[in-house]
Design an enzyme around this catalytic site. Structure first.
Site, PDB file in Angstrom:
ATOM      1  N   ARG A  42      10.448  -1.480  12.188  1.00  0.00           N
ATOM      2  CA  ARG A  42       9.793  -1.015  12.774  1.00  0.00           C
ATOM      3  C   ARG A  42       9.000  -2.943  13.365  1.00  0.00           C
ATOM      4  O   ARG A  42       9.681  -3.407  13.443  1.00  0.00           O
ATOM      5  CB  ARG A  42       7.950  -1.493  12.126  1.00  0.00           C
ATOM      6  N   ARG A  63     -10.023   0.438   8.466  1.00  0.00           N
ATOM      7  CA  ARG A  63      -9.679  -1.029   8.315  1.00  0.00           C
ATOM      8  C   ARG A  63     -10.419  -2.033   9.024  1.00  0.00           C
ATOM      9  O   ARG A  63     -10.530  -3.301   9.598  1.00  0.00           O
ATOM     10  CB  ARG A  63      -8.159  -0.959   9.770  1.00  0.00           C
ATOM     11  N   ARG A 114      11.324  -5.164   6.324  1.00  0.00           N
ATOM     12  CA  ARG A 114      11.141  -3.349   5.750  1.00  0.00           C
ATOM     13  C   ARG A 114      12.161  -2.903   6.263  1.00  0.00           C
ATOM     14  O   ARG A 114      12.221  -3.128   7.536  1.00  0.00           O
ATOM     15  CB  ARG A 114       9.785  -3.208   5.555  1.00  0.00           C
ATOM     16  N   ARG A 147      -0.834  -9.511  13.082  1.00  0.00           N
ATOM     17  CA  ARG A 147      -1.850  -8.605  12.565  1.00  0.00           C
ATOM     18  C   ARG A 147      -2.739  -9.335  10.978  1.00  0.00           C
ATOM     19  O   ARG A 147      -3.512  -8.582  10.877  1.00  0.00           O
ATOM     20  CB  ARG A 147      -0.411  -8.022  12.409  1.00  0.00           C
ATOM     21  N   LYS A 201       0.822  -0.923   0.418  1.00  0.00           N
ATOM     22  CA  LYS A 201      -0.385  -0.055  -0.477  1.00  0.00           C
ATOM     23  C   LYS A 201       0.966   1.211  -0.010  1.00  0.00           C
ATOM     24  O   LYS A 201       0.874   2.246  -0.882  1.00  0.00           O
ATOM     25  CB  LYS A 201      -0.810   0.000   1.244  1.00  0.00           C
TER      26      LYS A 201
HETATM   27  N1  LIG Z   1      10.644  -8.266  -2.823  1.00  0.00           N
HETATM   28  C1  LIG Z   1       9.695  -7.536  -2.858  1.00  0.00           C
HETATM   29  N2  LIG Z   1       9.144  -6.270  -1.977  1.00  0.00           N
HETATM   30  C2  LIG Z   1       8.060  -5.110  -1.769  1.00  0.00           C
HETATM   31  C3  LIG Z   1       7.180  -5.429  -3.189  1.00  0.00           C
HETATM   32  N3  LIG Z   1       6.413  -4.921  -2.616  1.00  0.00           N
HETATM   33  C4  LIG Z   1       6.886  -3.826  -2.049  1.00  0.00           C
HETATM   34  N4  LIG Z   1       8.135  -4.422  -1.288  1.00  0.00           N
HETATM   35  C5  LIG Z   1       8.017  -4.049   0.014  1.00  0.00           C
HETATM   36  O1  LIG Z   1       7.257  -4.485   0.977  1.00  0.00           O
HETATM   37  C6  LIG Z   1       7.449  -3.923   1.886  1.00  0.00           C
HETATM   38  C7  LIG Z   1       6.089  -3.705   2.497  1.00  0.00           C
HETATM   39  O2  LIG Z   1       5.380  -2.944   1.290  1.00  0.00           O
HETATM   40  P1  LIG Z   1       4.390  -1.828   1.789  1.00  0.00           P
HETATM   41  O3  LIG Z   1       4.739  -0.552   1.107  1.00  0.00           O
HETATM   42  O4  LIG Z   1       4.908  -1.048   2.715  1.00  0.00           O
HETATM   43  O5  LIG Z   1       3.600  -2.259   2.241  1.00  0.00           O
HETATM   44  P2  LIG Z   1       2.421  -1.827   2.811  1.00  0.00           P
HETATM   45  O6  LIG Z   1       2.480  -2.459   4.605  1.00  0.00           O
HETATM   46  O7  LIG Z   1       0.740  -2.682   2.486  1.00  0.00           O
HETATM   47  O8  LIG Z   1       1.966  -0.002   3.005  1.00  0.00           O
HETATM   48  C8  LIG Z   1       8.733  -2.585   2.029  1.00  0.00           C
HETATM   49  O9  LIG Z   1       9.476  -3.243   2.448  1.00  0.00           O
HETATM   50  C9  LIG Z   1       8.415  -2.949   0.490  1.00  0.00           C
HETATM   51  O10 LIG Z   1       9.981  -1.856   0.461  1.00  0.00           O
HETATM   52  C10 LIG Z   1       7.978  -6.664  -4.269  1.00  0.00           C
HETATM   53  O11 LIG Z   1       7.234  -6.393  -5.257  1.00  0.00           O
HETATM   54  N5  LIG Z   1       8.694  -7.074  -3.636  1.00  0.00           N
HETATM   55  N1  LIG Z   2      -6.938   1.798  10.812  1.00  0.00           N
HETATM   56  C1  LIG Z   2      -6.677   2.096  11.401  1.00  0.00           C
HETATM   57  N2  LIG Z   2      -8.034   1.259  13.071  1.00  0.00           N
HETATM   58  C2  LIG Z   2      -6.605   0.528  14.245  1.00  0.00           C
HETATM   59  N3  LIG Z   2      -5.649   0.552  14.137  1.00  0.00           N
HETATM   60  C3  LIG Z   2      -4.942   1.165  12.607  1.00  0.00           C
HETATM   61  C4  LIG Z   2      -4.926   1.814  11.495  1.00  0.00           C
HETATM   62  N4  LIG Z   2      -4.465   1.714  10.977  1.00  0.00           N
HETATM   63  C5  LIG Z   2      -3.066   1.768  12.123  1.00  0.00           C
HETATM   64  N5  LIG Z   2      -3.354   0.951  12.970  1.00  0.00           N
HETATM   65  C6  LIG Z   2      -2.743   0.987  13.677  1.00  0.00           C
HETATM   66  O1  LIG Z   2      -0.843   0.743  13.269  1.00  0.00           O
HETATM   67  C7  LIG Z   2      -0.192  -0.129  13.162  1.00  0.00           C
HETATM   68  C8  LIG Z   2       0.338  -0.304  11.657  1.00  0.00           C
HETATM   69  O2  LIG Z   2       0.081   0.400  10.754  1.00  0.00           O
HETATM   70  P1  LIG Z   2       0.270   0.302   9.317  1.00  0.00           P
HETATM   71  O3  LIG Z   2       1.135   2.011   9.090  1.00  0.00           O
HETATM   72  O4  LIG Z   2      -1.073   1.119   8.137  1.00  0.00           O
HETATM   73  O5  LIG Z   2       0.386  -1.246   8.977  1.00  0.00           O
HETATM   74  P2  LIG Z   2       0.836  -1.560   7.964  1.00  0.00           P
HETATM   75  O6  LIG Z   2       1.555  -0.429   6.491  1.00  0.00           O
HETATM   76  O7  LIG Z   2       2.079  -2.391   7.894  1.00  0.00           O
HETATM   77  O8  LIG Z   2      -0.407  -1.867   6.869  1.00  0.00           O
HETATM   78  C9  LIG Z   2      -1.483  -1.577  12.750  1.00  0.00           C
HETATM   79  O9  LIG Z   2      -1.171  -2.741  12.800  1.00  0.00           O
HETATM   80  C10 LIG Z   2      -2.104  -0.610  13.751  1.00  0.00           C
HETATM   81  O10 LIG Z   2      -1.654  -1.215  14.997  1.00  0.00           O
END
Ligand SMILES: Nc1nc2c(ncn2[C@@H]2O[C@H](COP(=O)(O)OP(=O)(O)O)[C@@H](O)[C@H]2O)c(=O)[nH]1
Ligand SMILES: Nc1ncnc2c1ncn2[C@@H]1O[C@H](COP(=O)(O)OP(=O)(O)O)[C@@H](O)[C@H]1O
Length: 223
Positions: free
Chosen positions: A160, A93, A127, A171, A19
């Site tokens: 993190r 969420r 990450r 999660r 995301k």
């Molecule tokens: N190996 C791999 N890592 C990815 C890819 N896309 C994103 N990532 C990495 O996966 C981790 C999670 O992505 P992130 O954008 O933070 O996901 P979010 O938690 O949904 O916001 C980060 O370290 C990114 O750099 C992919 O296509 N392949």
């Molecule tokens: N909309 C939400 N409702 C409740 N908790 C949240 C929300 N957004 C974030 N959090 C809290 O912050 C943490 C990290 O969120 P986020 O950075 O969005 O994680 P990721 O990008 O890995 O999905 C979540 O695991 C939760 O504890």
């Protein structure tokens, strides 16, 4: 691209589905303001605000923070940028959060990144995050130019606390029970657009084409 009118979008997907990475590309290409609930919460923890201190243990344990707290926080932030197009990442969420958002705003689209859990677990443990900006790196996928430091500012990167394997499992569980019903909520409203895959670089071109079409169709309606 010049945005025709205010665009209100949400990006969803399990933790680690990309995301933040995709949001960065959307912001760059389409100019929407990226609002990440996780970044806002981590900024509060970092600045040791009262709210940050209260929420820290919840977040570290991989649990969601209370609906009313996060809804108030995000809706306040949205009010402050009234008149700008935005992309919400990490909110809503839960169905209750989606309803709170719905009470105030009508969404143009909800982008859903559908990435298998197996792919995700591996990503999150490698990450690295630049806390002030929310920029994310990955030791395999997009490593920083200098290991451990942000490309733009040269500041240190952090791993993190909630990216530990056992917390990631918790999660993902909470995603299944609390967040998947939100997908159904948006599907029934006809605004959900799902993109499936295991690689962001393959998913992104589809998201980009979809948004280009979506924005130009909104543009035509406005003209
Ligand atoms: N190996 C791999 N890592 C990815 C890819 N896309 C994103 N990532 C990495 O996966 C981790 C999670 O992505 P992130 O954008 O933070 O996901 P979010 O938690 O949904 O916001 C980060 O370290 C990114 O750099 C992919 O296509 N392949
Ligand atoms: N909309 C939400 N409702 C409740 N908790 C949240 C929300 N957004 C974030 N959090 C809290 O912050 C943490 C990290 O969120 P986020 O950075 O969005 O994680 P990721 O990008 O890995 O999905 C979540 O695991 C939760 O504890």
């Amino acid at each position: 691209m010049v945005l025709p009118r205010v665009i209100r979008a949400v990006i969803m997907g399990p933790p680690g589905s990309g995301k933040g990475t995709v949001s960065g590309r959307i912001t760059k290409t389409f100019g929407l303001k990226h609002i990440s609930s996780g970044d806002i919460l981590r900024a509060n923890i970092n600045a040791q605000t009262e709210l940050g201190l209260l929420m820290k243990s919840c977040i570290d344990q991989g649990q969601l923070v209370p609906d009313d707290v996060i809804s108030r926080l995000i809706l306040n932030d949205l009010r402050a940028i009234d008149g700008r197009s935005w992309l919400l990442d990490g909110f809503p969420r839960t169905v209750s959060q989606a309803e709170a958002l719905d009470d105030v705003y009508t969404l143009d689209t909800v982008i859903n990144l559908n990435v298998p859990f197996q792919t995700i677990k591996q990503r999150l443990t490698s990450r690295w995050t630049h806390l002030p900006s929310g920029r994310v790196y990955n030791t395999d996928f997009n490593p920083p130019k200098v290991p451990g430091f942000d490309d733009d500012t040269g500041e240190p990167l952090f791993q993190r606390d909630d990216d530990r394997p056992e917390t990631v499992t918790r999660r993902l569980k909470s995603y299944e029970t609390q967040t998947e019903p939100v997908l159904e909520y948006y599907r029934s409203k006809g605004v959900l657009e799902t993109f499936s895959g295991t690689e962001t670089n393959k998913i992104w071109p589809h998201v980009e084409v979809f948004l280009q079409r979506k924005l130009s169709s909104i543009n035509q309606k406005v003209e």
